[in-house]
Design an enzyme around this catalytic site. Structure first.
Site, mmCIF file in Angstrom:
data_model
loop_
_atom_site.group_PDB
_atom_site.id
_atom_site.type_symbol
_atom_site.label_atom_id
_atom_site.label_comp_id
_atom_site.label_asym_id
_atom_site.label_seq_id
_atom_site.Cartn_x
_atom_site.Cartn_y
_atom_site.Cartn_z
ATOM 1 N N GLY A 156 -3.017 -12.132 21.967
ATOM 2 C CA GLY A 156 -4.166 -11.389 22.469
ATOM 3 C C GLY A 156 -4.384 -10.081 21.748
ATOM 4 O O GLY A 156 -5.216 -9.277 22.175
ATOM 5 N N TYR B 73 -5.045 -7.677 18.036
ATOM 6 C CA TYR B 73 -6.210 -7.616 17.148
ATOM 7 C C TYR B 73 -6.227 -8.751 16.128
ATOM 8 O O TYR B 73 -7.298 -9.266 15.778
ATOM 9 C CB TYR B 73 -6.302 -6.250 16.469
ATOM 10 C CG TYR B 73 -5.300 -5.989 15.381
ATOM 11 C CD1 TYR B 73 -5.611 -6.233 14.051
ATOM 12 C CD2 TYR B 73 -4.047 -5.467 15.667
ATOM 13 C CE1 TYR B 73 -4.698 -5.990 13.044
ATOM 14 C CE2 TYR B 73 -3.128 -5.219 14.672
ATOM 15 C CZ TYR B 73 -3.451 -5.484 13.357
ATOM 16 O OH TYR B 73 -2.547 -5.245 12.365
ATOM 17 N N GLU C 104 -27.225 6.980 17.409
ATOM 18 C CA GLU C 104 -27.841 8.133 18.061
ATOM 19 C C GLU C 104 -27.443 8.240 19.532
ATOM 20 O O GLU C 104 -27.486 9.316 20.127
ATOM 21 C CB GLU C 104 -29.359 8.077 17.935
ATOM 22 C CG GLU C 104 -30.037 6.992 18.756
ATOM 23 C CD GLU C 104 -31.549 7.008 18.595
ATOM 24 O OE1 GLU C 104 -32.181 7.975 19.054
ATOM 25 O OE2 GLU C 104 -32.094 6.055 17.995
ATOM 26 N N LYS D 297 -8.987 -10.947 5.170
ATOM 27 C CA LYS D 297 -9.512 -11.069 6.531
ATOM 28 C C LYS D 297 -10.942 -10.535 6.611
ATOM 29 O O LYS D 297 -11.818 -11.158 7.213
ATOM 30 C CB LYS D 297 -8.615 -10.320 7.503
ATOM 31 C CG LYS D 297 -9.089 -10.324 8.945
ATOM 32 C CD LYS D 297 -8.285 -9.358 9.780
ATOM 33 C CE LYS D 297 -8.553 -7.923 9.359
ATOM 34 N NZ LYS D 297 -7.767 -6.938 10.136
ATOM 35 N N THR E 135 -2.662 0.157 7.436
ATOM 36 C CA THR E 135 -2.592 0.385 5.992
ATOM 37 C C THR E 135 -2.827 1.842 5.595
ATOM 38 O O THR E 135 -2.058 2.401 4.811
ATOM 39 C CB THR E 135 -3.589 -0.537 5.272
ATOM 40 O OG1 THR E 135 -3.185 -1.896 5.471
ATOM 41 C CG2 THR E 135 -3.644 -0.244 3.778
ATOM 42 N N THR F 180 0.771 -6.796 1.951
ATOM 43 C CA THR F 180 0.087 -7.524 3.017
ATOM 44 C C THR F 180 -1.409 -7.263 3.020
ATOM 45 O O THR F 180 -2.215 -8.191 3.109
ATOM 46 C CB THR F 180 0.684 -7.139 4.386
ATOM 47 O OG1 THR F 180 2.057 -7.544 4.423
ATOM 48 C CG2 THR F 180 -0.073 -7.818 5.518
ATOM 49 N N CYS F 181 -1.814 -6.018 2.906
ATOM 50 C CA CYS F 181 -3.233 -5.675 3.036
ATOM 51 C C CYS F 181 -4.085 -6.400 2.009
ATOM 52 O O CYS F 181 -5.095 -7.009 2.331
ATOM 53 C CB CYS F 181 -3.417 -4.162 2.917
ATOM 54 S SG CYS F 181 -5.146 -3.659 3.071
ATOM 55 N N CYS G 54 -5.698 -7.247 5.405
ATOM 56 C CA CYS G 54 -6.990 -6.583 5.599
ATOM 57 C C CYS G 54 -8.100 -7.124 4.703
ATOM 58 O O CYS G 54 -9.200 -7.414 5.169
ATOM 59 C CB CYS G 54 -6.855 -5.080 5.335
ATOM 60 S SG CYS G 54 -5.342 -4.325 5.891
ATOM 61 N N HIS H 190 -33.063 8.556 14.485
ATOM 62 C CA HIS H 190 -33.755 7.526 15.264
ATOM 63 C C HIS H 190 -34.582 6.626 14.348
ATOM 64 O O HIS H 190 -35.209 7.102 13.405
ATOM 65 C CB HIS H 190 -34.688 8.201 16.285
ATOM 66 C CG HIS H 190 -35.357 7.240 17.208
ATOM 67 N ND1 HIS H 190 -34.685 6.591 18.228
ATOM 68 C CD2 HIS H 190 -36.637 6.802 17.249
ATOM 69 C CE1 HIS H 190 -35.535 5.806 18.871
ATOM 70 N NE2 HIS H 190 -36.726 5.928 18.298
ATOM 71 N N GLY I 299 1.919 -10.877 16.926
ATOM 72 C CA GLY I 299 2.439 -9.610 16.432
ATOM 73 C C GLY I 299 3.225 -9.773 15.145
ATOM 74 O O GLY I 299 3.376 -10.873 14.606
ATOM 75 N N GLU J 62 -9.410 -11.334 16.145
ATOM 76 C CA GLU J 62 -10.217 -11.370 14.920
ATOM 77 C C GLU J 62 -10.347 -12.789 14.399
ATOM 78 O O GLU J 62 -11.455 -13.243 14.069
ATOM 79 C CB GLU J 62 -9.587 -10.462 13.861
ATOM 80 C CG GLU J 62 -9.804 -8.987 14.135
ATOM 81 C CD GLU J 62 -9.047 -8.083 13.191
ATOM 82 O OE1 GLU J 62 -9.428 -6.908 13.072
ATOM 83 O OE2 GLU J 62 -8.066 -8.539 12.554
ATOM 84 N N SER K 94 0.820 -1.216 0.000
ATOM 85 C CA SER K 94 0.000 0.000 0.000
ATOM 86 C C SER K 94 0.853 1.265 0.000
ATOM 87 O O SER K 94 0.611 2.194 -0.771
ATOM 88 C CB SER K 94 -0.927 -0.005 1.215
ATOM 89 O OG SER K 94 -1.813 -1.101 1.163
#
Length: 471
Positions: free
Chosen positions: A176, A178, A441, A50, A311, A41-42, A47, A436, A262, A182, A14
């Site tokens: 632990g 993201y 909201e 995934k 990214t 990678t993305c 990304c 609403h 990581g 995920e 990217s």
């Protein structure tokens, strides 16, 4: 001295592709080298695939919820090979678009590994050398295989997870952060018995505490076996799969072990030391505010610098570099107040400071928070909760951070990022008319402050109704 090109970019992810295209648009002669697939990678193993996997996993909830709204849905089944093939088709399409856009911009693409020989010379894996006035390293990151235990070669990383020949019925995920949470969320929903081993006492270190607790509870609700203070000490094959011995908990037998502890900067073997480029303790390339290394002709952007490993940040850095070096305008990237998302189910959207971070810089902090069942849950019967939290500097009324756990939290965080970047206040939120009925909201109707560490209790009413909106 005459050089072969004005700019040589190592890595067509990217950040690298954006830098190459913008520099070429400014009139530079540009080459870019990529040893794997254009897109980085993305697009190829991050990304995009995934998020496609996240979408696939969420149909399980949609099928289950449909009955509450009067639908009769046959027993669903999931075809992993079909998904893998569909995913591959899409990322191949995206990679081709990246390639086409580079060609249209006048960038020459080299399918080769590139290493530095000196401050202005690049050696290609086919034996050729190229000289460049300016070199940009944009090689990104690579999965870290921590901890270093016997049998770690039997484990996989996020590079391999998208192309498994068979869907694992039992999976151990180590980590632990993201990436770990995920994939735990995704595979548990699709049908794997997932165990998540985390070194610390909760997931998502560095995120707001209420988001961490909320996601922990959601993972448990989804059936993830959470093991805190627990790490593998060895992996070996046995007749029933992979036997993993663990520190602090019982051994486990699974079909697949995913190490998601990581990512490290992808700098090994690039010849950076030979060119005199300074590296940090993790192997990251040390750069200044303009992405320049200690060698004036060599720059670096993206995860390889280990600044903010996202990214959109790499893209912004690549664009700023090209404008600064080739566009005759100095552009510095602002790393404050970056919105981001964790695509679990429910997902987290966050921008700005956590409560704990805010208390380190503000003398008085107001916390506005709400927990409620989404409106859909009234008929679907889902137990999932939405948590929203606004962190405010009590003296200036400026909103320092907003954190959301719930459906479409990532989408909301993107819009909130604009507000926070503009210096929005709690009064600005309060003066904004609500839409609403929506979950969002609640962000403009929250009036109740809470004390630090006070538990956010679920509100039995749908969003906004507590203030009479819509009545």
């Amino acid at each position: 001295m005459a050089y072969d090109v004005d700019l040589f970019v190592i890595g067509a992810g990217s950040g690298g592709t954006r830098a190459a295209r913008i520099a070429a648009g400014h009139g530079a002669k540009v080459m870019i080298a990529e040893e794997f697939r254009v897109g980085g990678t993305c697009v190829i193993r991050g990304c995009v695939p995934k998020k496609l996997m996240v979408y696939a996993s969420r149909f399980v909830d949609e099928f289950a919820e449909a009955a509450g709204f009067g639908w009769t849905v046959p027993q669903p089944s999931f075809d992993w090979p079909h998904f893998v093939a569909a995913k591959e088709k899409e990322i191949t399409r995206l990679s081709a678009i990246y390639t086409t856009n580079l060609h249209k911009s006048g960038v020459e693409i080299l399918a080769a590994r590139a290493t530095l020989q000196d401050a202005n010379t690049i050696l290609l894996s086919d034996g050729r050398t190229v000289t460049a006035k300016t070199i940009l390293v944009a090689t990104g990151g690579t999965p870290a295989l921590h901890p270093d235990v016997p049998g770690k070669e039997l484990a996989i990383t996020s590079n391999e997870i998208f192309d498994l020949p068979e869907f694992p019925k039992r999976m151990l995920i180590v980590g632990g952060g993201y990436i770990a949470v995920e994939f735990a969320s995704v595979f548990a929903r699709i049908g794997s018995a997932v165990t998540l081993a985390v070194r610390s006492d909760n997931v998502l270190r560095g995120f707001d505490e209420d988001m961490r607790v909320g996601l922990r509870d959601a993972l448990l609700e989804a059936g993830v076996d959470l093991r805190f203070g627990c790490l593998p000490t060895g992996i070996e094959k046995d007749a029933d799969g992979l036997r993993v011995t663990m520190s602090g908990c019982d051994p486990i037998v699974v079909d697949q072990v995913l190490v998601a502890t990581g990512r490290d900067p992808h700098t090994r073997g690039l010849g950076l030391e030979k060119a005199g480029v300074k590296l940090g303790p993790k192997g990251e390339i040390v750069v200044d505010d303009w992405s320049c290394t200690n060698v004036p002709s060599i720059y670096a952007v993206g995860d390889v610098t280990d600044r903010v490993n996202l990214t959109p940040v790499a893209i912004r850095e690549g664009h700023a570099f090209a404008d600064t070096v080739f566009g005759s305008k100095k552009v510095r990237v602002d790393y404050s107040k970056i919105a981001t998302a964790v695509f679990t189910t429910p997902e987290i959207g966050t921008v700005g400071m956590s409560e704990d971070e805010a208390r380190t810089i503000a003398s008085r902090v107001d916390i506005f928070a709400a927990t409620f069942k989404p409106m859909k849950a009234a008929l679907s019967g889902r137990k999932e909760l939405t948590i929203m939290k606004i962190v405010v500097d009590a003296d200036s009324d400026k909103v320092l951070g907003v954190h959301i756990l719930g459906e479409s939290a990532g989408e909301m965080a993107q819009i909130l990022g604009i507000v926070i970047k503009m210096g929005g206040t709690k009064a600005d939120f309060d003066e904004t008319m609500a839409v609403h009925p929506t979950a969002a909201e609640e962000l403009v109707t929250m009036r109740v402050r809470r004390m630090r560490h006070e538990r956010i209790e679920p509100d039995p009413m749908v969003p906004g109704m507590a203030d009479g909106v819509g009545e």
